[in-house]
Structures are given as C-alpha cells and as structure tokens.
Design a protein around this motif. Structure first.
Motif, mmCIF file in Angstrom:
data_model
loop_
_atom_site.group_PDB
_atom_site.id
_atom_site.type_symbol
_atom_site.label_atom_id
_atom_site.label_comp_id
_atom_site.label_asym_id
_atom_site.label_seq_id
_atom_site.Cartn_x
_atom_site.Cartn_y
_atom_site.Cartn_z
ATOM 1 N N ASN A 2 55.244 28.212 37.803
ATOM 2 C CA ASN A 2 54.117 28.982 38.316
ATOM 3 C C ASN A 2 53.506 28.307 39.538
ATOM 4 N N ALA A 3 53.117 29.133 40.512
ATOM 5 C CA ALA A 3 52.477 28.593 41.710
ATOM 6 C C ALA A 3 51.118 28.001 41.350
ATOM 7 N N LEU A 4 50.447 28.653 40.422
ATOM 8 C CA LEU A 4 49.099 28.215 40.033
ATOM 9 C C LEU A 4 48.944 28.392 38.530
ATOM 10 N N GLU A 5 48.409 27.378 37.897
ATOM 11 C CA GLU A 5 48.270 27.432 36.448
ATOM 12 C C GLU A 5 46.945 26.818 36.029
ATOM 13 N N LEU A 6 46.136 27.607 35.337
ATOM 14 C CA LEU A 6 44.879 27.084 34.798
ATOM 15 C C LEU A 6 45.032 26.984 33.293
ATOM 16 N N SER A 7 44.681 25.852 32.709
ATOM 17 C CA SER A 7 44.698 25.794 31.247
ATOM 18 C C SER A 7 43.395 25.247 30.710
ATOM 19 N N GLY A 8 42.841 26.038 29.819
ATOM 20 C CA GLY A 8 41.645 25.624 29.077
ATOM 21 C C GLY A 8 40.442 25.316 29.947
ATOM 22 N N ILE A 9 40.312 26.034 31.063
ATOM 23 C CA ILE A 9 39.205 25.734 31.993
ATOM 24 C C ILE A 9 37.852 26.149 31.406
ATOM 25 N N ALA A 10 36.954 25.185 31.307
ATOM 26 C CA ALA A 10 35.589 25.454 30.860
ATOM 27 C C ALA A 10 34.621 24.985 31.939
ATOM 28 N N PRO A 36 33.553 42.679 34.688
ATOM 29 C CA PRO A 36 32.220 43.097 35.118
ATOM 30 C C PRO A 36 31.507 42.012 35.932
ATOM 31 N N ASN A 37 30.417 42.379 36.596
ATOM 32 C CA ASN A 37 29.618 41.420 37.366
ATOM 33 C C ASN A 37 29.200 40.263 36.467
ATOM 34 N N GLY A 38 29.310 39.052 37.019
ATOM 35 C CA GLY A 38 28.867 37.871 36.281
ATOM 36 C C GLY A 38 29.875 37.371 35.259
ATOM 37 N N ALA A 39 31.083 37.966 35.228
ATOM 38 C CA ALA A 39 32.100 37.579 34.241
ATOM 39 C C ALA A 39 32.576 36.142 34.438
ATOM 40 N N GLY A 40 32.508 35.667 35.701
ATOM 41 C CA GLY A 40 32.996 34.318 35.991
ATOM 42 C C GLY A 40 34.181 34.304 36.950
ATOM 43 N N LYS A 41 34.463 35.441 37.571
ATOM 44 C CA LYS A 41 35.656 35.563 38.428
ATOM 45 C C LYS A 41 35.594 34.622 39.634
ATOM 46 N N THR A 42 34.473 34.678 40.376
ATOM 47 C CA THR A 42 34.348 33.805 41.550
ATOM 48 C C THR A 42 34.353 32.337 41.129
ATOM 49 N N THR A 43 33.792 32.059 39.961
ATOM 50 C CA THR A 43 33.795 30.673 39.464
ATOM 51 C C THR A 43 35.232 30.181 39.257
ATOM 52 N N VAL A 44 36.124 31.065 38.822
ATOM 53 C CA VAL A 44 37.543 30.681 38.691
ATOM 54 C C VAL A 44 38.063 30.207 40.048
ATOM 55 N N PHE A 45 37.750 30.960 41.107
ATOM 56 C CA PHE A 45 38.185 30.565 42.454
ATOM 57 C C PHE A 45 37.559 29.224 42.851
ATOM 58 N N ASN A 46 36.277 29.049 42.526
ATOM 59 C CA ASN A 46 35.593 27.809 42.908
ATOM 60 C C ASN A 46 36.178 26.594 42.182
ATOM 61 N N VAL A 47 36.659 26.808 40.974
ATOM 62 C CA VAL A 47 37.323 25.716 40.249
ATOM 63 C C VAL A 47 38.655 25.396 40.917
ATOM 64 N N VAL A 48 39.445 26.451 41.186
ATOM 65 C CA VAL A 48 40.776 26.212 41.768
ATOM 66 C C VAL A 48 40.649 25.515 43.114
ATOM 67 N N THR A 49 39.681 25.941 43.933
ATOM 68 C CA THR A 49 39.562 25.371 45.279
ATOM 69 C C THR A 49 38.819 24.033 45.278
ATOM 70 N N GLY A 50 38.365 23.597 44.123
ATOM 71 C CA GLY A 50 37.794 22.266 44.013
ATOM 72 C C GLY A 50 36.300 22.194 44.287
ATOM 73 N N TYR A 51 35.624 23.341 44.347
ATOM 74 C CA TYR A 51 34.185 23.317 44.629
ATOM 75 C C TYR A 51 33.336 23.239 43.369
ATOM 76 N N VAL A 52 33.937 23.552 42.231
ATOM 77 C CA VAL A 52 33.221 23.429 40.965
ATOM 78 C C VAL A 52 34.092 22.596 40.038
ATOM 79 N N ARG A 53 33.475 21.596 39.421
ATOM 80 C CA ARG A 53 34.232 20.704 38.528
ATOM 81 C C ARG A 53 34.126 21.236 37.101
ATOM 82 N N PRO A 54 35.255 21.548 36.487
ATOM 83 C CA PRO A 54 35.189 22.053 35.113
ATOM 84 C C PRO A 54 34.851 20.920 34.139
#
Ligand code: ATP
Ligand code: MG
Length: 256
Positions: A2-10, A36-54
């Motif tokens: 897989n090009a990108l793989e997230l596991s157990g991200i909290a 829906p709004n506020g589901a956490g979608k953008t946060t997934v991107f912020n984790v992948v790009t390194g702007y939010v530390r899980p």
C-alpha cells in the motif's frame, strides 16, 4: 504494497477523542473518504502530513513507518495535499504558486554542485509547472496573480501545486466544494489522467457523494472518529450505520 497505511490512529484534542483507532490502507487510484461534518476527516490528513501527532497508531508510506509529527519527512516521502480552503499566495503568479509545490526539492543542499544541480532542477521545475498548467487549461493565466482567479480556478491551481513534485500520494480535502459542475470537470479530468499515468494514490475527502461514486472504486466512511464502512461506493452509502450517521447529521444520502 500500500502507498499509504494508517493503523490504529487515535487523536485527542484536550478531552475530545477525535480519531478512535482508524485503520485505512490506500493503493493506486482514487479512494474516497466521506463522513458528516466534524467526523475527523481533515484530522486524518493532518496526521498523515505530520501536523497532528496521534496518541496511538502508526502511519506507513510505501511500507516504511514515518516518524510522527515531522511534516518535512512526510513531504520528502512523496505525500502532498490540498486544503479545504485553498492556501495560495494571492499576490504571486499562478505559475509561482505551482512552483512552490517544488520548493522543498529546490532549496535542499548548499554547495556549488548542489547549486548547479538546483539550476538544472529549476528548469525542469518550470517545464513541469507549464505542463501541469497546460493540462488543467490554465496556461494562459500563468503570469496572473493567483488571487485574481475565481475560487474554482484557485482550487485547480492548488491541485496542480500538489501534483508538481510528482508525489506518490495526494490528499485532496473537499476539492469540489463550492465549484460549478464545469469547474469540477476541469479539475477532475486532467487529475484522473495524470493520476493513472503516474500511478498516484489519491485520497479524496468529498461531501458530493455523486462525485465520489463516479471517481472512487473504493470509499471509507468516517463518523465520530471511527471507520464505519469501507468498500465500493454502493456498499458504503447503503450501509445501515452510514445511512444512520448521515440521517443523524441531517444530510441526505444519494441514490446508488
Ligand atoms: N486543532 C484542533 N484543536 C481542537 N479540536 C480540533 C482541532 N482540529 C479539529 N478539531 C475538532 O476535531 C473534530 C474533527 O474535525 P475535522 O476537521 O477533522 O472534521 P472533518 O470531518 O474534516 O469535518 P468537515 O467535514 O466539517 O470539514 C471536530 O470536532 C473539530 O472541532
Ligand atoms: Mg474537514
């Protein structure tokens, strides 16, 4: 692989648990991320790009784990994104904004050899920017300040900027929001073509479920920080938990 793989991200913001063990693996082609709004979608991107530390979990790019919260490392591994609201430098030209996508590549190093390498690269960079602007039908506006362009064109410029360094993974945050059907086509047709040619893995957050169904053979639905369903668009939009999540959020589902 897989090009990108997230596991157990909290992810937690204060007492608010925004992602609760997200597993998501994406390969070449388009994958949709809905919810829906506020589901956490953008946060997934912020984790992948390194702007939010899980607080838990890991991200792998092409099978290699990436250190958490290191945006420069993630960028060097070939991940690029766009933002829900375009983040361009309004007073710079369209071309300069696309070239900015290559900055990390161009500004590395320091010695004479690097300098010569950089000037070679910078010619290649301008050619790449031209090629992208051509593909997206924006070549005639290359010299204009990007702030003069309508929103639809600005969002297309942001997509071109993300593609500039020939990334392997591209994350698009609601690219079609606020765009006319014609602008969506101007963005999506070249993107799909380049994506296929370069075997890009594209994760796209989008509220327009018709567009998601058209583009993405695979979709994951996120709600309150959990993946509720992951499968074909028809399977996912018909999934009882997804229907419930959207009805609860007061958003209509599409006919599949
Ligand atoms: N930096 C932050 N600090 C605190 N809370 C945050 C932060 N970023 C996001 N949140 C909260 O996390 C939750 C998820 O936000 P996120 O932006 O990931 O949702 P989303 O699915 O992208 O929503 P939308 O469809 O509205 O863009 C929201 O409740 C939001 O308020
Ligand atoms: Mg968002």
């Amino acid at each position: 692989m897989n090009a990108l793989e997230l596991s157990g991200i909290a992810v937690r913001f204060g007492g608010n648990e925004v992602l609760k063990g997200v597993d998501l693996a994406i390969g070449p082609g388009f994958t949709g991320l809905i919810g829906p709004n506020g589901a956490g979608k953008t946060t997934v991107f912020n984790v992948v790009t390194g702007y939010v530390r899980p607080v838990a979990g890991s991200v792998r790019i092409a099978g290699e784990p990436i250190p958490s919260a290191r945006p420069a490392v993630v960028a060097r591994r070939g991940v690029r994104r766009t933002f829900q609201t375009p983040r361009l430098v309004a007073e710079l030209s369209v071309e300069a904004n696309v070239l900015a996508g290559l900055d990390a590549e161009l500004t590395r190093g320091g010695g004479l050899a690097d300098f010569l390498g950089i000037s070679r690269k910078s010619r290649a960079a301008r050619e790449r920017a031209r090629e992208l602007l051509d593909a997206f039908g924006l070549a005639d506006r290359a010299a204009e300040p990007v702030g003069n362009l309508p929103l639809g064109s600005q969002k297309i410029v942001e997509v071109a900027r993300a593609l500039a360094p020939q990334p392997r993974v591209v994350l698009l945050d609601e690219p079609a929001a606020g765009l006319s059907a014609a602008d969506v086509d101007r963005m999506v047709a070249p993107l799909a073509e380049i994506g296929e040619r370069d075997e890009l893995s594209i994760l796209i957050i989008e509220h327009d479920l018709e567009l998601v169904s058209r583009l993405c053979p695979r979709v994951a639905a996120l709600h309150f920080g959990r993946i509720l369903a992951d499968g074909t668009p028809a399977e996912v939009v018909a999934h009882p938990d997804v229907v419930k999540a959207y009805l609860g959020a007061g958003v209509a589902t599409v006919d599949s």
